[in-house]
Scaffold this motif. Structure first.
Motif, PDB file in Angstrom:
ATOM      1  N   GLN A 145       1.736 -13.377   4.756  1.00 47.24           N
ATOM      2  CA  GLN A 145       2.984 -13.769   4.109  1.00 47.24           C
ATOM      3  C   GLN A 145       3.208 -12.767   2.993  1.00 47.24           C
ATOM      4  OE1 GLN A 145       3.284 -17.222   1.400  1.00 47.24           O
ATOM      5  NE2 GLN A 145       4.846 -18.022   2.803  1.00 47.24           N
ATOM      6  N   ILE A 146       4.323 -12.035   3.042  1.00 54.20           N
ATOM      7  CA  ILE A 146       4.559 -10.980   2.061  1.00 54.20           C
ATOM      8  C   ILE A 146       5.887 -11.206   1.354  1.00 54.20           C
ATOM      9  CG2 ILE A 146       3.220  -9.293   3.399  1.00 54.20           C
ATOM     10  CD1 ILE A 146       5.909  -8.067   4.292  1.00 54.20           C
ATOM     11  N   ALA A 147       6.009 -10.627   0.159  1.00 48.25           N
ATOM     12  CA  ALA A 147       7.273 -10.666  -0.584  1.00 48.25           C
ATOM     13  C   ALA A 147       7.663  -9.244  -0.923  1.00 48.25           C
ATOM     14  CB  ALA A 147       7.125 -11.493  -1.860  1.00 48.25           C
ATOM     15  N   ILE A 148       8.918  -8.912  -0.674  1.00 48.18           N
ATOM     16  CA  ILE A 148       9.417  -7.584  -1.035  1.00 48.18           C
ATOM     17  C   ILE A 148      10.784  -7.739  -1.698  1.00 48.18           C
ATOM     18  CG2 ILE A 148       8.198  -6.421   0.861  1.00 48.18           C
ATOM     19  CD1 ILE A 148      10.916  -6.204   2.278  1.00 48.18           C
ATOM     20  N   PRO A 149      11.195  -6.756  -2.519  1.00 47.83           N
ATOM     21  CA  PRO A 149      12.530  -6.830  -3.116  1.00 47.83           C
ATOM     22  C   PRO A 149      13.602  -6.913  -2.030  1.00 47.83           C
ATOM     23  CG  PRO A 149      11.212  -5.125  -4.186  1.00 47.83           C
ATOM     24  CD  PRO A 149      10.435  -5.582  -2.990  1.00 47.83           C
ATOM     25  N   ALA A 150      14.528  -7.845  -2.208  1.00 50.54           N
ATOM     26  CA  ALA A 150      15.556  -8.070  -1.182  1.00 50.54           C
ATOM     27  C   ALA A 150      16.370  -6.819  -0.894  1.00 50.54           C
ATOM     28  CB  ALA A 150      16.478  -9.209  -1.628  1.00 50.54           C
ATOM     29  N   THR A 151      16.526  -5.974  -1.920  1.00 49.46           N
ATOM     30  CA  THR A 151      17.330  -4.759  -1.750  1.00 49.46           C
ATOM     31  C   THR A 151      16.644  -3.726  -0.864  1.00 49.46           C
ATOM     32  OG1 THR A 151      16.374  -3.998  -3.839  1.00 49.46           O
ATOM     33  CG2 THR A 151      18.576  -4.966  -3.935  1.00 49.46           C
ATOM     34  N   LEU A 152      15.339  -3.889  -0.633  1.00 51.21           N
ATOM     35  CA  LEU A 152      14.584  -2.906   0.160  1.00 51.21           C
ATOM     36  C   LEU A 152      14.206  -3.434   1.542  1.00 51.21           C
ATOM     37  CD1 LEU A 152      12.234  -1.444  -2.620  1.00 51.21           C
ATOM     38  CD2 LEU A 152      14.374  -0.508  -1.749  1.00 51.21           C
ATOM     39  N   GLU A 153      14.827  -4.533   1.956  1.00 49.86           N
ATOM     40  CA  GLU A 153      14.467  -5.136   3.248  1.00 49.86           C
ATOM     41  C   GLU A 153      14.672  -4.162   4.415  1.00 49.86           C
ATOM     42  OE1 GLU A 153      15.812  -8.842   6.174  1.00 49.86           O
ATOM     43  OE2 GLU A 153      16.604  -8.719   4.136  1.00 49.86           O
ATOM     44  N   GLN A 154      15.816  -3.481   4.430  1.00 43.73           N
ATOM     45  CA  GLN A 154      16.116  -2.575   5.543  1.00 43.73           C
ATOM     46  C   GLN A 154      15.121  -1.418   5.596  1.00 43.73           C
ATOM     47  OE1 GLN A 154      18.626  -3.061   7.944  1.00 43.73           O
ATOM     48  NE2 GLN A 154      17.393  -1.476   8.926  1.00 43.73           N
ATOM     49  N   GLU A 155      14.849  -0.846   4.418  1.00 41.94           N
ATOM     50  CA  GLU A 155      13.888   0.273   4.342  1.00 41.94           C
ATOM     51  C   GLU A 155      12.508  -0.166   4.824  1.00 41.94           C
ATOM     52  OE1 GLU A 155      11.657   2.952   0.915  1.00 41.94           O
ATOM     53  OE2 GLU A 155      13.610   2.071   0.452  1.00 41.94           O
ATOM     54  N   ALA A 156      12.069  -1.347   4.388  1.00 37.47           N
ATOM     55  CA  ALA A 156      10.753  -1.858   4.782  1.00 37.47           C
ATOM     56  C   ALA A 156      10.707  -2.115   6.289  1.00 37.47           C
ATOM     57  CB  ALA A 156      10.432  -3.138   4.013  1.00 37.47           C
ATOM     58  N   ASN A 157      11.789  -2.643   6.818  1.00 35.29           N
ATOM     59  CA  ASN A 157      11.847  -2.935   8.251  1.00 35.29           C
ATOM     60  C   ASN A 157      11.757  -1.653   9.078  1.00 35.29           C
ATOM     61  OD1 ASN A 157      11.888  -5.000  10.125  1.00 35.29           O
ATOM     62  ND2 ASN A 157      13.877  -5.774   9.498  1.00 35.29           N
ATOM     63  N   ASP A 158      12.478  -0.616   8.641  1.00 33.15           N
ATOM     64  CA  ASP A 158      12.441   0.671   9.349  1.00 33.15           C
ATOM     65  C   ASP A 158      11.025   1.249   9.358  1.00 33.15           C
ATOM     66  OD1 ASP A 158      15.139   0.428   9.777  1.00 33.15           O
ATOM     67  OD2 ASP A 158      15.721   1.801   8.159  1.00 33.15           O
ATOM     68  N   LYS A 159      10.360   1.200   8.206  1.00 33.35           N
ATOM     69  CA  LYS A 159       9.001   1.747   8.101  1.00 33.35           C
ATOM     70  C   LYS A 159       8.012   0.931   8.927  1.00 33.35           C
ATOM     71  CE  LYS A 159       9.520   4.067   3.647  1.00 33.35           C
ATOM     72  NZ  LYS A 159       9.124   4.156   2.241  1.00 33.35           N
ATOM     73  N   LEU A 160       8.229  -0.379   8.948  1.00 31.60           N
ATOM     74  CA  LEU A 160       7.345  -1.252   9.710  1.00 31.60           C
ATOM     75  C   LEU A 160       7.443  -0.952  11.212  1.00 31.60           C
ATOM     76  CD1 LEU A 160       5.361  -3.645   9.510  1.00 31.60           C
ATOM     77  CD2 LEU A 160       7.323  -5.177   9.726  1.00 31.60           C
ATOM     78  N   ARG A 161       8.670  -0.726  11.661  1.00 39.27           N
ATOM     79  CA  ARG A 161       8.844  -0.378  13.073  1.00 39.27           C
ATOM     80  C   ARG A 161       8.150   0.940  13.403  1.00 39.27           C
ATOM     81  NH1 ARG A 161      13.986  -3.144  12.953  1.00 39.27           N
ATOM     82  NH2 ARG A 161      15.016  -1.316  12.083  1.00 39.27           N
ATOM     83  N   ASP A 162       8.230   1.912  12.462  1.00 37.62           N
ATOM     84  CA  ASP A 162       7.564   3.199  12.678  1.00 37.62           C
ATOM     85  C   ASP A 162       6.054   3.024  12.778  1.00 37.62           C
ATOM     86  OD1 ASP A 162       9.969   4.476  12.634  1.00 37.62           O
ATOM     87  OD2 ASP A 162       9.804   5.167  10.550  1.00 37.62           O
ATOM     88  N   ILE A 163       5.495   2.257  11.822  1.00 38.53           N
ATOM     89  CA  ILE A 163       4.042   2.043  11.783  1.00 38.53           C
ATOM     90  C   ILE A 163       3.556   1.374  13.068  1.00 38.53           C
ATOM     91  CG2 ILE A 163       2.188   0.732  10.634  1.00 38.53           C
ATOM     92  CD1 ILE A 163       3.860   0.979   8.043  1.00 38.53           C
ATOM     93  N   SER A 164       4.316   0.375  13.527  1.00 43.25           N
ATOM     94  CA  SER A 164       3.870  -0.448  14.660  1.00 43.25           C
ATOM     95  C   SER A 164       4.423   0.032  16.000  1.00 43.25           C
ATOM     96  CB  SER A 164       4.289  -1.901  14.436  1.00 43.25           C
ATOM     97  OG  SER A 164       5.712  -2.011  14.438  1.00 43.25           O
ATOM     98  N   ARG A 165       5.119   1.185  15.962  1.00 41.53           N
ATOM     99  CA  ARG A 165       5.756   1.725  17.181  1.00 41.53           C
ATOM    100  C   ARG A 165       6.688   0.692  17.836  1.00 41.53           C
ATOM    101  NH1 ARG A 165       0.542   5.029  19.618  1.00 41.53           N
ATOM    102  NH2 ARG A 165       0.424   6.533  17.914  1.00 41.53           N
ATOM    103  N   GLY A 166       7.433   0.034  16.965  1.00 37.96           N
ATOM    104  CA  GLY A 166       8.467  -0.869  17.448  1.00 37.96           C
ATOM    105  C   GLY A 166       8.021  -2.280  17.785  1.00 37.96           C
ATOM    106  N   THR A 167       6.752  -2.604  17.559  1.00 40.66           N
ATOM    107  CA  THR A 167       6.281  -3.944  17.948  1.00 40.66           C
ATOM    108  C   THR A 167       6.457  -4.988  16.842  1.00 40.66           C
ATOM    109  OG1 THR A 167       4.017  -3.469  17.222  1.00 40.66           O
ATOM    110  CG2 THR A 167       4.554  -2.984  19.526  1.00 40.66           C
ATOM    111  N   LEU A 168       6.671  -4.543  15.587  1.00 40.61           N
ATOM    112  CA  LEU A 168       6.777  -5.495  14.482  1.00 40.61           C
ATOM    113  C   LEU A 168       8.103  -5.355  13.757  1.00 40.61           C
ATOM    114  CD1 LEU A 168       3.288  -5.324  12.694  1.00 40.61           C
ATOM    115  CD2 LEU A 168       4.121  -7.107  14.228  1.00 40.61           C
ATOM    116  N   THR A 169       8.670  -6.506  13.380  1.00 41.45           N
ATOM    117  CA  THR A 169       9.816  -6.543  12.472  1.00 41.45           C
ATOM    118  C   THR A 169       9.573  -7.674  11.473  1.00 41.45           C
ATOM    119  OG1 THR A 169      11.009  -8.004  13.972  1.00 41.45           O
ATOM    120  CG2 THR A 169      11.501  -5.665  14.135  1.00 41.45           C
ATOM    121  N   LEU A 170      10.291  -7.613  10.364  1.00 46.58           N
ATOM    122  CA  LEU A 170      10.145  -8.642   9.330  1.00 46.58           C
ATOM    123  C   LEU A 170      10.791  -9.954   9.780  1.00 46.58           C
ATOM    124  CD1 LEU A 170      10.994  -6.505   6.186  1.00 46.58           C
ATOM    125  CD2 LEU A 170       8.724  -7.307   6.876  1.00 46.58           C
ATOM    126  N   THR A 171      10.068 -11.046   9.635  1.00 46.88           N
ATOM    127  CA  THR A 171      10.585 -12.370   9.965  1.00 46.88           C
ATOM    128  C   THR A 171      10.730 -13.173   8.688  1.00 46.88           C
ATOM    129  OG1 THR A 171       9.377 -12.309  12.068  1.00 46.88           O
ATOM    130  CG2 THR A 171      10.204 -14.450  11.352  1.00 46.88           C
TER     131      THR A 171
END
Length: 204
Positions: free
Chosen positions: A174-200
């Motif tokens: 369970q993580i918390a991130i600044p709401a303004t950076l949600e899109q940036e975090a999601n993009d990086k997460l997809r890169d790290i996981s090769r598209g298998t993870l997104t923020l829920t």
């Protein structure tokens, strides 16, 4: 969820009008319970005062579900409403104003009271230091152990934190991130996981 201003500290302003003393306090209070607790603390500090009038904006400035005000024995509409009007006009969030009145024996009339309470809040707001609050959003992630290091590095980059973790066959975070950076975090997460993870998002 845009960033907004909140009080950086507690301030007070005192004024005497026709022998009545008005003592105004402004404080940072996150949530309705914190606002009510603060109001009670001021009442306890001045138990012999005639009135303890108050208003609060307990959440974001645009969250009308977390507003409150009270005339505390003054004529209806002469104290709480002018205080809340000043708070709403300031565009501050998470702020509580309490104005303590020691009655001096001379009645001010409804117009005089509205002016006195509104001015007390206005003057305190003028001297109030503020800071910017960036709302956080909470997300759940389930991932393989191999991705943990990458996710931890990602959180450092976006000023995020891990609130809770369960390590079983997979890792639940369970993580918390600044709401303004949600899109940036999601993009990086997809890169790290090769598209298998997104923020829920956590259900509200």
């Amino acid at each position: 969820m845009k960033p907004y201003l909140v009080p950086a500290e507690t301030v007070s302003f005192t004024e005497e009008i026709k022998k009545s003393r008005f003592i105004t306090y402004l404080a940072h209070t996150e949530g309705i319970e914190a606002a009510k607790d603060y109001i009670q603390s001021i009442k306890a500090q001045y138990p012999d005062a005639r009135h303890h009038c108050w208003a609060f904006v307990a959440g974001r400035p645009d969250d009308s579900q977390q507003l409150g005000f009270s005339d505390d024995g003054e004529p209806t509409g002469t104290a709480g409403k002018p205080i809340i009007a000043q708070l709403l006009g300031s565009n501050l969030g998470e702020v509580t104003c309490v104005i303590v009145r020691y009655f001096g024996g001379i009645k001010l009339g409804t117009g005089g009271l509205v002016k006195a309470y509104g001015n007390g809040a206005q003057q305190a707001l003028k001297i109030l230091p503020t800071q910017t609050k960036v709302p956080q959003k909470v997300f759940n992630l389930v991932c393989d152990y191999s991705l943990i290091n990458g996710i931890e590095q990602l959180l450092v980059q976006v000023n995020g934190v891990i609130l809770h973790s369960d390590y079983n066959e997979t890792v639940s975070l369970q993580i918390a991130i600044p709401a303004t950076l949600e899109q940036e975090a999601n993009d990086k997460l997809r890169d790290i996981s090769r598209g298998t993870l997104t923020l829920t998002s956590e259900p509200q």
